[in-house]
Design an enzyme around this catalytic site. Structure first.
Site, short mmCIF file in Angstrom:
data_model
loop_
_atom_site.label_atom_id
_atom_site.label_comp_id
_atom_site.label_asym_id
_atom_site.label_seq_id
_atom_site.Cartn_x
_atom_site.Cartn_y
_atom_site.Cartn_z
CE1 TYR A 137 -1.13 2.11 -3.74
CE2 TYR A 137 -0.53 1.41 -1.52
CZ TYR A 137 -0.38 2.29 -2.58
OH TYR A 137 0.52 3.32 -2.49
CE LYS B 180 1.87 1.51 -5.43
NZ LYS B 180 2.50 2.39 -6.43
#
Length: 260
Positions: A158, A162
């Site tokens: 993740y 990002k």
């Protein structure tokens, strides 16, 4: 009045049927925008759109997978046909299954990259032809403090996406500047959303205790940041980030919070 320039504008919000995406979509609807609520599950997207319409807003639902270019092209076409073009894209769709590197399969890594990072690229790519026709095209990416600034065990995949979104943003804004299109990002901290609630009550209490303002953020807090970046007032801002975290990234240690 901030947001007045969004009245009547055509806005796409991906991942808008729940959580932060729903909060973003709600804020735009409340400021008079025509919003395409995009989600993988059509029933959930339709329920959200109907909720907005019942409150007097203009919204419609669309089912799409952001990792598929054909879906994104259909989404962009639908927004243009239903709402008269595309003025704002909020590239918000994302997933964050928690798993350590040691236990993570390549398939899980790829899935998160496909939705969060590739999905940002594909949604932007599909909307560019329509944004170029807008008098003030805006792209707002939902990134995170996790990855670009902080880390958390179980979210390497993740965090990588990002951080990658911000790398994408910095060159995309240069490529699109000649068309008057701005590209910016909002970096949420811990926001009280469906995903965070799934982490459990103890997790939420711990996160709130780490925030100088002493509470978790609301989904609308991210919505208002996105609204500003999409507004006429933010027309000279591009390639930038707004952190919305209640001051979470600032303390040097838990002791710093104890001094407050």
């Amino acid at each position: 009045m901030l947001g007045a320039s969004l009245k009547g504008k055509s806005v796409i919000v991906t991942g808008a049927s729940k959580g932060i995406g729903k909060g973003i979509a709600r804020v735009f609807v409340e400021h008079g925008a025509k919003v395409l609520v995009v989600g993988r599950d059509l029933a959930s997207a339709e329920a959200t759109a109907k909720e907005f319409v019942a409150q007097g807003g203009t919204a419609s639902a669309f089912s799409a997978d952001v990792s598929q270019l054909a879906d994104m092209e259909k989404m962009a076409k639908a927004a243009a046909e239903r709402h008269g073009g595309i003025d704002v894209l909020c590239a918000n769709a994302g997933i964050f299954p928690q798993v350590t590197i040691e236990n993570m399969s390549p398939e899980v890594w790829d899935e998160v990259q496909d939705v969060n990072l590739k999905g940002t690229f594909l949604s932007v790519k599909a909307c560019i032809p329509y944004l170029k026709k807008s008098s003030a095209g805006r792209i707002v990416i939902t990134s995170s403090i996790t990855g670009p600034i902080t880390g958390f065990p179980g979210w390497t995949h993740y965090g990588a996406t990002k951080a990658g979104q911000l790398g994408f943003m910095r060159t995309a804004c240069m490529e699109l500047a000649k068309f008057g299109i701005t590209v910016n990002a909002v970096l949420p901290g811990n926001i009280l959303s469906d995903g965070l609630k799934a982490m459990g009550e103890e997790y939420m209490k711990g996160m709130a205790a780490a925030v100088p303002l002493g509470k978790l953020g609301e989904v609308e807090d991210i919505g208002y940041a996105a609204l500003f970046l999409a507004s006429r007032e933010a027309g000279y801002i591009t390639g930038q980030t707004i952190i919305v975290d209640g001051g979470q990234i600032l303390p040097e240690s838990p002791d710093a919070l104890a001094q407050m």
